[in-house]
Structure formats: structure tokens, C-alpha cells
Design a protein around this motif. Sequence first.
Motif, short mmCIF file in Angstrom:
data_model
loop_
_atom_site.label_atom_id
_atom_site.label_comp_id
_atom_site.label_asym_id
_atom_site.label_seq_id
_atom_site.Cartn_x
_atom_site.Cartn_y
_atom_site.Cartn_z
N LEU A 9 106.14 -13.74 35.23
CA LEU A 9 104.64 -13.77 35.00
C LEU A 9 103.54 -14.20 35.68
O LEU A 9 102.64 -14.32 36.47
CB LEU A 9 104.27 -15.27 34.00
N VAL A 10 103.85 -12.49 37.02
CA VAL A 10 103.23 -13.16 38.64
C VAL A 10 101.62 -11.99 37.75
O VAL A 10 100.81 -11.85 37.99
CB VAL A 10 103.60 -11.84 39.33
N TRP A 11 102.06 -10.76 37.01
CA TRP A 11 101.02 -9.98 36.29
C TRP A 11 99.79 -10.56 35.88
O TRP A 11 98.60 -11.14 35.89
CB TRP A 11 101.81 -9.20 35.11
N PHE A 12 100.01 -11.68 35.22
CA PHE A 12 99.75 -12.56 34.42
C PHE A 12 99.07 -13.28 35.31
O PHE A 12 97.57 -13.74 35.10
CB PHE A 12 100.47 -13.75 33.45
N ASP A 13 99.36 -13.93 36.29
CA ASP A 13 98.93 -14.92 37.72
C ASP A 13 97.83 -14.16 37.86
O ASP A 13 96.47 -14.24 38.51
CB ASP A 13 99.79 -15.50 38.03
N ALA A 14 98.01 -12.87 38.13
CA ALA A 14 96.84 -11.99 39.14
C ALA A 14 95.87 -11.34 38.02
O ALA A 14 94.82 -10.97 38.49
CB ALA A 14 97.70 -10.06 39.07
N ASN A 15 95.84 -11.35 36.77
CA ASN A 15 94.55 -11.53 35.69
C ASN A 15 93.55 -12.84 36.45
O ASN A 15 92.90 -12.83 36.07
CB ASN A 15 95.66 -11.58 34.78
N ARG A 16 95.02 -13.75 36.75
CA ARG A 16 93.94 -15.28 35.96
C ARG A 16 92.88 -15.71 37.65
O ARG A 16 91.79 -15.86 37.50
CB ARG A 16 94.83 -16.29 35.56
N VAL A 17 93.78 -14.25 38.58
CA VAL A 17 92.73 -14.72 39.61
C VAL A 17 91.89 -13.80 39.95
O VAL A 17 90.86 -13.79 40.68
CB VAL A 17 93.62 -14.02 41.22
N CYS A 18 91.81 -12.41 39.30
CA CYS A 18 90.79 -11.10 39.31
C CYS A 18 89.75 -12.20 37.83
O CYS A 18 88.55 -11.47 38.92
CB CYS A 18 91.17 -10.34 38.78
N ALA A 19 90.38 -12.72 37.17
CA ALA A 19 88.85 -13.18 36.76
C ALA A 19 88.19 -14.12 36.92
O ALA A 19 87.13 -14.37 36.83
CB ALA A 19 90.02 -14.22 34.61
N ALA A 20 89.17 -14.63 37.87
CA ALA A 20 88.24 -16.48 38.29
C ALA A 20 86.98 -15.23 39.08
O ALA A 20 85.81 -16.69 39.32
CB ALA A 20 89.38 -17.11 39.13
N VAL A 23 83.76 -14.41 37.28
CA VAL A 23 83.58 -15.37 36.79
C VAL A 23 82.73 -15.72 37.73
O VAL A 23 81.08 -15.30 37.39
CB VAL A 23 83.75 -16.23 36.24
N VAL A 24 82.64 -15.98 39.10
CA VAL A 24 81.40 -16.34 40.45
C VAL A 24 80.65 -14.84 40.35
O VAL A 24 79.95 -15.04 40.21
CB VAL A 24 82.54 -16.01 41.09
N SER A 53 77.54 -6.40 35.49
CA SER A 53 78.22 -5.45 34.78
C SER A 53 79.76 -5.81 34.76
O SER A 53 80.27 -5.41 33.98
CB SER A 53 77.88 -3.98 34.42
N VAL A 54 79.91 -5.35 36.56
CA VAL A 54 81.46 -4.91 36.52
C VAL A 54 82.19 -6.50 36.61
O VAL A 54 83.04 -6.91 36.02
CB VAL A 54 81.97 -4.77 37.92
N GLY A 55 81.29 -7.69 37.13
CA GLY A 55 81.95 -8.94 36.84
C GLY A 55 82.32 -9.63 35.29
O GLY A 55 82.81 -10.69 34.66
N GLU A 56 81.55 -8.98 34.05
CA GLU A 56 81.71 -8.66 32.65
C GLU A 56 83.19 -8.45 32.31
O GLU A 56 83.09 -8.31 30.83
CB GLU A 56 80.21 -8.82 32.46
N PHE A 57 84.12 -7.76 33.90
CA PHE A 57 85.29 -7.53 32.35
C PHE A 57 85.65 -8.45 32.45
O PHE A 57 87.44 -8.41 32.66
CB PHE A 57 85.90 -6.48 34.11
N SER A 58 85.56 -9.55 33.49
CA SER A 58 86.32 -10.99 33.28
C SER A 58 84.90 -12.08 32.32
O SER A 58 83.73 -11.52 31.97
CB SER A 58 86.27 -11.73 34.81
N GLY A 59 85.39 -13.41 32.71
CA GLY A 59 83.90 -13.99 31.97
C GLY A 59 85.20 -15.12 31.30
O GLY A 59 85.95 -15.13 31.38
N LEU A 345 82.33 -17.21 46.86
CA LEU A 345 83.88 -16.59 45.95
C LEU A 345 84.87 -17.93 47.16
O LEU A 345 85.99 -18.67 46.70
CB LEU A 345 83.94 -15.47 46.45
N PRO A 346 84.60 -17.78 48.62
CA PRO A 346 85.85 -18.20 49.04
C PRO A 346 85.34 -19.62 49.35
O PRO A 346 87.18 -20.14 49.62
CB PRO A 346 85.43 -17.15 50.73
#
Length: 383
Positions: A9-20, A23-24, A53-59, A345-346
Amino acid sequence: MSAPEKPRLVWFDANRVCAALGVVLIHSTTNFAGRPFPGADTADRIVPVFLRSVGEFSGSEMFFFFSLFLMAMRVDRNRPTYREAITTQAQRLLVPFAFWTLFYAFFRLAKAEAFGYAPQYLARLSDPDTWVAYFLLGRSQYHMHFLPTLFAIFLFFPVMRIAMRYPILGIMVFATLGAMDHVHGYLWSLEMEPLTRAYLVRITKVWAYVGYGFAAFALYSLWRDGIPRGESRLIRRGAFYFASMAYIATLPFFGHALFEGQWGIRGGWDYFGHFLMPLFIFCIFMGGQYRDWAPSWSKWARYTFGVYLVHPMLIDLFDIAVFTSGVADFMNPAALVISRFAVVLPASFVLALGIEKIRPLAWTIGLGPTPWDAARVRSAKQE
């Protein structure tokens, strides 16, 4: 033919990081009051609104989707009873929620003092209704709604299991979101006490977000059964198209923010574009499950819950610093939001790493046992 071996599930973890990251970015793109710089010229709002608008690809809806997908996995693998499942989720969500609710309720005094509204905020804290709203609606900070809402959605997991057996029911998310839009429009048209409306809106939202559960359980079922490489590529390509179409549908909302300096009201396809975006982004990553994902995605993904919880505190500290020092007077909106994001972020990841190292506090971001659980384990070992 047997189903192909499912990749990690590394793809899943990558999605989680990008979502974080998203949100920031969302919470970094406003002025000090959370608005799209109403006093600035239109040209000066271009960068903040575009980044928003780019950030709202997540949320937060994306984090709902992650959590519901993991819930589907746990239910499928462990077959817990309803009581076991809900008790576990209460420990994972509501205990940290209580801690952070109290923390943010009083931490916000720092910003209130710096920006000159401390007396009004203290008056709010003396109102019992404020505390009820903090603990039921998550209003102690703008991101805290996620935890009580997610727990309430989890209460419906036996219903969501239908979509694990019949994945076609995942499309019911369209219907539940449409119903939510219809009811919310009616609630906002009525004259009623604002807090009463807030409770009714949240109840409707919980019922509607069960649709995300249907979609998440359906996608888990498909992933569990195995999606071949070729079909995964097709899913990824289709998801890219639908995500781009959803983004186009949201342009009227961001256009209003750009030209008017005010957040508009999401309606029609603008509304659906926003709320369906998590589904399409998730499918992009799931469609890329066979790609060569770096293991570091999994390393950083464990801190995303912590990043979600702590980043508003760091945004407030950044705002206090630039406001009280006078630096904000020399920053245009683009410089403010970019510098805020580059710092927060960092710093959020570093703070989450630091909290993990402090054993008595690691549980507050989901990376360790609560003090009483740890004490119970030590007691059992001594016996």
C-alpha cells in the motif's frame, strides 16, 4: 486465472502524504482572518486563489476517504463485532480529539491577544454553549470538525459493508452528496438560531458522508480482489480526466473569490466537483498501484495525522510573528501565503516527529499508547 498479487500500500501512503500537503496549502492561502484578501487588488489575489484551488485537490474529505478505506480493510480482515469496532475507533479518535479540543480552545488566546480580540474570545469561552459546540462539532479550531464527524460516520460501517459485497453501490455517493446539497440549501434558507442550524447541518453531513463509505468499501473490494496492471492504467487515465473535469467545475467558485475577494457558495456542478474530487484523486493513486513508489512515502505517511492536527497551531504562530513584527506590512498576498506554506509544512512534519519521540505525548497524534494503556501494560508485565 488467479488474481495478480496485490502490491504493497505504498501508493496509499503516497496519497496520504500528498493530501497532507494539500490541507496545509489550503489553510495557508488566506489572510489572517481566513478570507481571500478582500482588501487586495484582483491581480494580487491570483496566486493565493490559484494555490487554494490546487490545495483543494485534497482536503478533509480526502482524509475521510482514507480512514474509511482502512476501516473496510480492518472489518474485512478481523471481522470485529460492532462494539469492538466502535470502541477501537473511539479510543483512536475521540481521546486525541478531547486533548486537542482543550489545547486549541486555550491556545487560540495567543492569536486573539496578538490581533486584539482577546476580550471577545474570553467571553465566548465563558459560554457553556461554546464548549458543547467545541466537543460535539469540533469548533475549537477550523480543522477539528474532522474527528467527531469521522467517528459518527464510522457508526454506519455495517451499512457500508453492503458495498463490499456489491461494489456498484459505490456510486451512491452521488446520491448522498446531492441530498446533502438539497437539505443544506433548505436549512440555510430558514430563520433559526445559528448554533441550531450548525447542528442540523452537521447531522445531515454525517448521513451524506456515509456515501464516501460506500465508495471506499467498494474500491477496497475491487482492490482486494485484484486489479490487473492494464486495468489499473485505465483507471488512472480515467481518474485523471474526471479530476480535471471536477477542477473545471469548481472554477466559478474560485472566480468569485478572485474577482470579489469573498468566498462564494458552492452550488450545482461546482459543489459536486469539490466533493467528488477525493474519489477521483484516490482512484489516480490506486490506478498507479503498480508503479515504483519509493518506500519513503510510507515513512512520512505515518506522520500525516499529526501534521493534520498541529499545522493550524504553526500557522497561528507564523501569523502572530509576521503581524506583531510588522513584516506583514511589506508582504503582498502571494508572498504571505507562499512563505507561510514554506515554513509551516516542514515545521509540521518536524513537530510531528518530535511529538512521536515524547512518549507521554505520542498518543495525541496516534503514534503511541495512551498513558493509562501504557501503565496497564507495565502493570501486567510486573504481575
